[in-house]
Structure formats: structure tokens, C-alpha cells
Design a protein around this motif. Structure first.
Motif, mmCIF file in Angstrom:
data_model
loop_
_atom_site.group_PDB
_atom_site.id
_atom_site.type_symbol
_atom_site.label_atom_id
_atom_site.label_comp_id
_atom_site.label_asym_id
_atom_site.label_seq_id
_atom_site.Cartn_x
_atom_site.Cartn_y
_atom_site.Cartn_z
ATOM 1 N N GLY A 89 0.828 -1.080 0.457
ATOM 2 C CA GLY A 89 -0.075 0.153 -0.080
ATOM 3 C C GLY A 89 1.414 1.152 0.141
ATOM 4 N N ARG A 90 2.251 1.166 -0.226
ATOM 5 C CA ARG A 90 3.758 2.410 -0.165
ATOM 6 C C ARG A 90 3.978 2.234 -1.383
ATOM 7 N N PRO A 91 3.513 2.698 -2.483
ATOM 8 C CA PRO A 91 4.560 2.110 -3.800
ATOM 9 C C PRO A 91 5.188 3.364 -4.246
ATOM 10 N N TYR A 92 4.925 4.460 -3.595
ATOM 11 C CA TYR A 92 5.998 5.593 -3.594
ATOM 12 C C TYR A 92 7.541 5.249 -3.091
ATOM 13 N N GLU A 93 6.882 4.941 -1.571
ATOM 14 C CA GLU A 93 8.210 4.624 -0.837
ATOM 15 C C GLU A 93 8.440 3.175 -1.419
ATOM 16 N N ASN A 94 8.020 1.885 -1.230
ATOM 17 C CA ASN A 94 8.826 1.054 -2.731
ATOM 18 C C ASN A 94 9.652 1.807 -3.631
ATOM 19 N N VAL A 95 9.422 2.394 -4.363
ATOM 20 C CA VAL A 95 10.131 2.785 -6.068
ATOM 21 C C VAL A 95 10.864 3.458 -5.517
ATOM 22 N N VAL A 96 11.192 4.484 -4.426
ATOM 23 C CA VAL A 96 11.881 4.982 -3.882
ATOM 24 C C VAL A 96 13.270 4.304 -3.605
ATOM 25 N N ALA A 97 12.664 2.881 -2.957
ATOM 26 C CA ALA A 97 13.636 2.019 -2.143
ATOM 27 C C ALA A 97 14.049 1.052 -3.316
ATOM 28 N N THR A 98 13.841 0.652 -4.335
ATOM 29 C CA THR A 98 14.085 0.177 -5.382
ATOM 30 C C THR A 98 15.145 1.113 -6.543
ATOM 31 N N PHE A 99 14.905 1.803 -6.566
ATOM 32 C CA PHE A 99 15.891 3.098 -7.220
ATOM 33 C C PHE A 99 16.633 3.725 -6.333
ATOM 34 N N SER A 100 17.394 3.137 -5.469
ATOM 35 C CA SER A 100 18.118 3.871 -4.096
ATOM 36 C C SER A 100 19.373 2.677 -4.022
ATOM 37 N N THR A 101 19.068 1.523 -5.234
ATOM 38 C CA THR A 101 19.856 0.826 -5.421
ATOM 39 C C THR A 101 20.676 0.296 -6.831
ATOM 40 N N TRP A 102 21.630 0.009 -7.144
ATOM 41 C CA TRP A 102 22.668 0.761 -8.036
ATOM 42 C C TRP A 102 21.811 -0.930 -9.195
ATOM 43 N N TYR A 103 21.366 -1.433 -8.263
ATOM 44 C CA TYR A 103 20.875 -2.992 -8.844
ATOM 45 C C TYR A 103 20.136 -2.703 -9.866
ATOM 46 N N GLY A 104 18.719 -1.744 -9.069
ATOM 47 C CA GLY A 104 17.826 -1.927 -9.212
ATOM 48 C C GLY A 104 17.410 -0.298 -10.352
ATOM 49 N N ASN A 105 18.761 0.578 -10.310
ATOM 50 C CA ASN A 105 18.467 1.250 -11.201
ATOM 51 C C ASN A 105 19.456 0.376 -12.674
ATOM 52 N N VAL A 106 19.731 -0.360 -12.659
ATOM 53 C CA VAL A 106 20.946 -0.989 -13.883
ATOM 54 C C VAL A 106 19.657 -1.981 -15.104
ATOM 55 N N ILE A 107 19.432 -2.792 -13.727
ATOM 56 C CA ILE A 107 18.588 -3.471 -14.514
ATOM 57 C C ILE A 107 17.427 -2.239 -15.283
ATOM 58 N N VAL A 146 15.922 8.594 -12.711
ATOM 59 C CA VAL A 146 16.597 9.526 -13.085
ATOM 60 C C VAL A 146 16.533 10.316 -11.347
ATOM 61 N N ALA A 147 14.991 10.634 -11.434
ATOM 62 C CA ALA A 147 14.810 11.610 -10.471
ATOM 63 C C ALA A 147 15.048 11.019 -9.343
ATOM 64 N N VAL A 148 14.916 10.150 -8.450
ATOM 65 C CA VAL A 148 15.373 9.079 -7.754
ATOM 66 C C VAL A 148 17.281 9.498 -6.684
ATOM 67 N N MET A 149 17.468 8.586 -8.269
ATOM 68 C CA MET A 149 19.013 9.270 -8.213
ATOM 69 C C MET A 149 19.629 10.843 -7.681
ATOM 70 N N THR A 150 19.042 11.812 -8.914
ATOM 71 C CA THR A 150 19.059 12.905 -8.613
ATOM 72 C C THR A 150 18.830 13.297 -7.347
ATOM 73 N N GLY A 151 17.758 13.007 -6.324
ATOM 74 C CA GLY A 151 16.901 13.123 -5.692
ATOM 75 C C GLY A 151 15.476 14.777 -5.367
ATOM 76 N N LEU A 152 15.601 14.134 -7.008
ATOM 77 C CA LEU A 152 14.124 15.161 -7.165
ATOM 78 C C LEU A 152 13.039 14.568 -6.909
ATOM 79 N N VAL A 153 13.528 12.785 -6.762
ATOM 80 C CA VAL A 153 11.984 12.288 -5.584
ATOM 81 C C VAL A 153 12.617 11.615 -4.849
ATOM 82 N N SER A 154 12.371 11.726 -3.544
ATOM 83 C CA SER A 154 12.798 11.067 -2.103
ATOM 84 C C SER A 154 11.794 10.613 -1.098
#
Lengths: 249, 234
Positions: free
Chosen positions: B154-172, B226-234
Motif C-alpha cells: 500500500g506504499r508504492p511511492y516508498e517502495n519505488v524510491v527504495a528500489t531506485f536507491s539501489t544500483w542494481y535496481g537502476n541498472v536492471i 533518474v529523479a530518485v538518483m538525483t534526489g528530485l524524488v525521495s
């Protein structure tokens, strides 16, 4: 010109083949590609060797008999048939790879000659119109709109050489079949068999073991007669229409 | 003497379609277009991440209640899932069968090698496999939350941020989205040809549409990591 040729030699359909290297000298830039091969063959015959077998007939670019994949391109680097390709398209000292059309539906008969009778069977299954033969009908009896006539002529230019199949990464005969289907299907004379023609010709094309179309576009690039790629889309449209309507003849 | 008569019945429409290379390609085209339609809706939804957690999570919740009160909770979601699953299966099975056929149609390769088709066309098969594998990971990550580093239902926003806070999540994710772009670039135009919508006059329009869709989808999807990596979305 002095050239190094790497030619596919294969004794017969069952024998294994290999690329064999020959040196040819004294080639004029004005010679056609087939005359260059004639020069090689004359020397091979004088040397008591088996000449290289290749298909050719009119040598005017209209019969569709000549084939040859030259340096990976069906009919070579120019957009024409191999017989109309001239040695001026090559430079002195070049190495030229010469191979037969490669497709499961075009088995090699000998050297560079392949059996293209699968095309004949596609034609036999629907590339005709059923009319009584006899004296020519009055030319103005069946009016054809200019746009339809142009479309039919564009597709009727196909000489059935098989370059489309040779160039296709999937060995597909879609451009050939499309040219033949569209040529007759847009004309009133072809209308009675419009549905059965496309259904039967496509079924035969599939049964002959040609690959499917992935719209790579290599066929239309290689076609010496410039059959356009949208011909395939036009045939797909005809085929889908015929499956909905069912055959009427 | 008995005259030969045709008694063979015409095969049914599904049989005719599935039995022909053109028919199978039409199945691929239609299933591909269904999935493409879904992707357009998906990328539009993703971009709501830029309006903050409340709006994004609210949107995610709304997806479960579409059609209410006529439809029960999550019914619409399941209808979409069933349609997508059917599309994936139809798309993959016809692609596999047609590819096998294509490879068999040229048993002896040319000695003189050269690329036969554009990059997008040549990568359709392996690109499709990459996208398929990505979908499995993507569902495990953000639907079942099995491999999600946050995994809060029920917290997809936080889950998305968590995934894109890992390097492998971004690469995949980024590799898969580039594959999607290439796949759509050739796939959309190709589907139009297969369904008979292509002609000389429309060719430029269809190619532009295919490139535009591919670019918009890839850019839209990649904007989130990209937004998560640059901190625009956190």
C-alpha cells in the motif's frame, strides 16, 4: 583488372561445398559480371577443370534467371540484376565473394545454381486469372483506374529472380508473393479469384519452407525491379480481408 | 462417373490465423499493440510520482477501485492482468514459433557476413527475452514485493524510491527500458505493416509515430529512476 574471387563450389545437391579461391586477370571494367565469370570459366575449361555453374539467360535484366550473392548482397552492389552489373563497380585488386541464394526453399543444384521451382509452385497455386483463351478482348471493355493500373504495373515488374529471399534475414518470400498477389488483386480481371488467390499463394509459400516476414526491409533494398516494401503490407491486408470474407471461388 | 466435388470445409478463422505465418504475425501485432496501449497508460501513471507520495499512493489505490461500485475491489485490476497475461503468452509463443521457422528457412549461412536489418530489428528477439525477464523481476519487486528493499504494502511511492536507491535496481530498469524503446520502435511500425495499415503515403507518419512512442515511453519510464538518483524524488 586483377581480381581474387572466392566462389562457392559444390559438385551436386548432396555433396558438401566450400568457398574456393581463384585469381582472374585481364578483366575489363566494361565487362559485365557474368562476362567476368565467363572469362574464369574459359580458363578453367582450358585447364581441364570443371567450370563454375551459374544461372543466366537473357543477360538483359528482364528474365530473372541470374542470381548470385556478391559480397553478401543479392545481385551485388548495384541495384540491378547480376547480368547488368559491370566490373566498373569493383576496383583492381578486389576480393569478391560469390555465393548462391541461400534458403531452405532454394536448394543448391550445383555451385551457384539453385532450384527456384518453389516460386513456380507459388505461382501455380494462384498467380493466374481464369479466363477463356482465344482472341484478345477489346482493350476498352474493362476500364481500370490509373492509380490501380500503376499499382498493378509496379508489382508486375517482379521477374521472380529470388533476390528478396536471398537478401531476407529469414529467407522469406513475402515480397515475391506480395508482388504477384497485388499485381492481379488490384485489377478487375483478377477480382473473381481475389480471396482464393491470396489464401492459396500464402499457404503454398508457407508450405515451401520460406521464413516469415520481420519487416527488415532487406528484400525491397535488394530487389532489382524496385518492388516496394509496402507491397507486403498490401498483401497482408488482402490476406486478412480474405480470411474474414472466406473464399468465393 | 462421379464428378469430383469439393467437400473439404474451410478451416475456422482461428485455425487459419494460427496456421499461417501472416496470421501468426497478426496475433503478434494485436497482442503487441494491447501491451503497448498498457505501457502508455503505465508511463502516464508513473509520472504521478513527481506529484509526491500522497498523490502517487492515492492513484495506486484508485487502480484497485476502478469500476466500483459495479466491479468489486481489484476486479478491474485482475481483468487487465488476465488480458496482459494472454497477450504475453500469445506474443511470446508466436514469436518463438516464427523465429524457429525463420532460422530453419536458411540452414546454410552466407560466408560473407554483414548485418541484415537495422539494430532495432535485429534485437527484437533477444530484446523481447530481456523485457520478459525484466517483467518477472518487476512483478517480484513492486507487485508481490518479494525482492523489494522496503516492501511496504500500500506504499508504492516508498517502495519505488527504495528500489531506485539501489544500483542494481537502476541498472536492471534502465537497460530494460532501453530494450522497450528499441522493441517499440520496430514493433509498432511492423505491427502496422502486418495489419495492412502501411502504405507508401503513410510510411513516414507511421515511422514518426513509432519513433515518437518509443522515445516517449523510454524517456518517461527512465525519468523515475533518474529523479530518485538525483534526489528530485525521495
Amino acid at each position: 583488372m586483377r581480381l581474387t574471387l572466392r566462389v562457392w563450389r559444390q559438385r551436386d545437391a548432396g555433396a558438401p561445398g566450400a568457398m574456393t579461391t581463384y585469381e582472374v586477370d585481364g578483366i575489363s571494367a566494361d565487362m559485365s559480371f557474368l562476362e567476368m565469370l565467363d572469362t574464369l570459366n574459359e580458363r578453367l575449361i582450358l585447364d581441364g577443370e570443371d567450370p563454375v555453374a551459374f544461372d543466366h539467360d537473357c543477360r538483359e535484366g528482364i528474365c530473372g534467371a541470374c542470381s548470385l550473392v556478391i559480397n553478401g548482397d543479392a545481385h551485388g552492389p548495384e541495384r540491378t540484376t547480376t547480368c547488368q552489373l559491370h566490373m566498373r563497380s569493383f576496383a583492381d585488386g578486389d576480393t569478391i565473394d560469390i555465393e548462391p541464394w541461400r534458403a531452405a526453399a532454394f536448394p543448391v543444384v550445383k555451385d551457384l545454381v539453385v532450384d527456384r521451382s518453389s516460386f513456380d509452385r507459388i505461382i501455380q497455386s494462384g498467380g493466374y486469372i481464369s479466363v477463356p483463351t482465344g482472341s484478345a478482348p477489346e482493350a476498352h471493355a474493362t476500364p481500370v483506374p490509373k492509380a490501380d493500373a500503376d499499382h498493378a504495373f509496379e508489382n508486375a515488374e517482379c521477374i521472380g529472380c529470388g533476390a528478396c529471399v536471398a537478401a531476407c534475414p529469414n529467407g522469406s518470400a513475402m515480397l515475391f508473393t506480395a508482388a504477384k498477389v497485388n499485381h492481379l488483386n488490384v485489377l478487375p480481371q483478377g477480382a473473381p479469384e481475389r480471396e482464393s488467390r491470396v489464401l492459396d499463394m500464402v499457404a503454398t509459400m508457407d508450405a515451401e519452407g520460406f521464413g516469415g516476414c520481420t519487416l527488415a526491409g532487406e528484400c525491397a533494398t535488394a530487389c532489382p525491379k524496385g518492388i516496394p516494401l509496402p507491397s507486403i503490407a498490401a498483401m497482408n491486408k488482402e490476406w486478412l480481408r480474405a480470411t474474414r470474407k472466406g473464399r468465393r471461388s | 462417373m462421379v464428378l469430383a466435388t469439393r467437400s473439404d470445409r474451410e478451416p475456422s478463422l482461428p485455425r487459419t490465423l494460427w496456421g499461417s505465418t501472416i496470421g501468426k504475425k497478426a496475433v503478434m501485432a494485436v497482442s503487441g499493440l494491447i501491451m503497448l496501449g498498457y505501457l502508455v497508460a503505465h508511463v502516464a501513471g508513473n509520472l504521478k510520482v513527481f506529484f509526491g507520495p500522497e498523490e502517487f499512493n492515492g492513484y495506486a489505490h484508485w487502480l484497485r477501485t476502478i469500476g466500483a461500485p459495479v466491479l468489486h475491489d481489484e476486479w478491474m485490476l485482475w481483468i487487465v492482468r488476465v488480458v496482459l497475461l494472454a497477450s504475453i503468452v500469445a506474443h511470446a509463443v508466436s514469436a518463438y514459433q516464427l523465429s524457429r521457422r525463420d532460422i530453419k528457412a536458411r540452414p546454410v549461412k552466407y560466408a560473407h557476413k554483414r548485418a541484415r536489418a537495422s539494430y532495432a530489428t535485429r534485437t527484437m528477439r533477444w530484446g523481447g527475452v530481456i523485457i520478459g525477464l525484466f517483467v518477472v523481476w518487476h512483478l517480484l519487486d513492486l507487485t508481490t514485493l518479494t525482492v523489494n528493499p522496503n516492501a511496504q504494502p500500500g506504499r508504492p511511492y516508498e517502495n519505488v524510491v527504495a528500489t531506485f536507491s539501489t544500483w542494481y535496481g537502476n541498472v536492471i530498469y534502465i537497460v530494460a527500458m532501453l530494450a522497450v524503446g528499441l522493441h517499440v520502435r520496430h514493433g509498432f511500425w511492423s505491427a502496422a505493416q502486418t495489419l495492412g495499415a502501411g502504405n507508401a503515403a503513410r510510411d513516414r507518419l507511421l515511422k514518426t509515430l513509432a519513433n515518437g512512442l518509443a522515445l516517449a515511453l523510454t524517456a518517461g519510464f527512465i525519468a523515475v529512476p533518474v529523479a530518485v538518483m538525483t534526489g528530485l524524488v525521495s
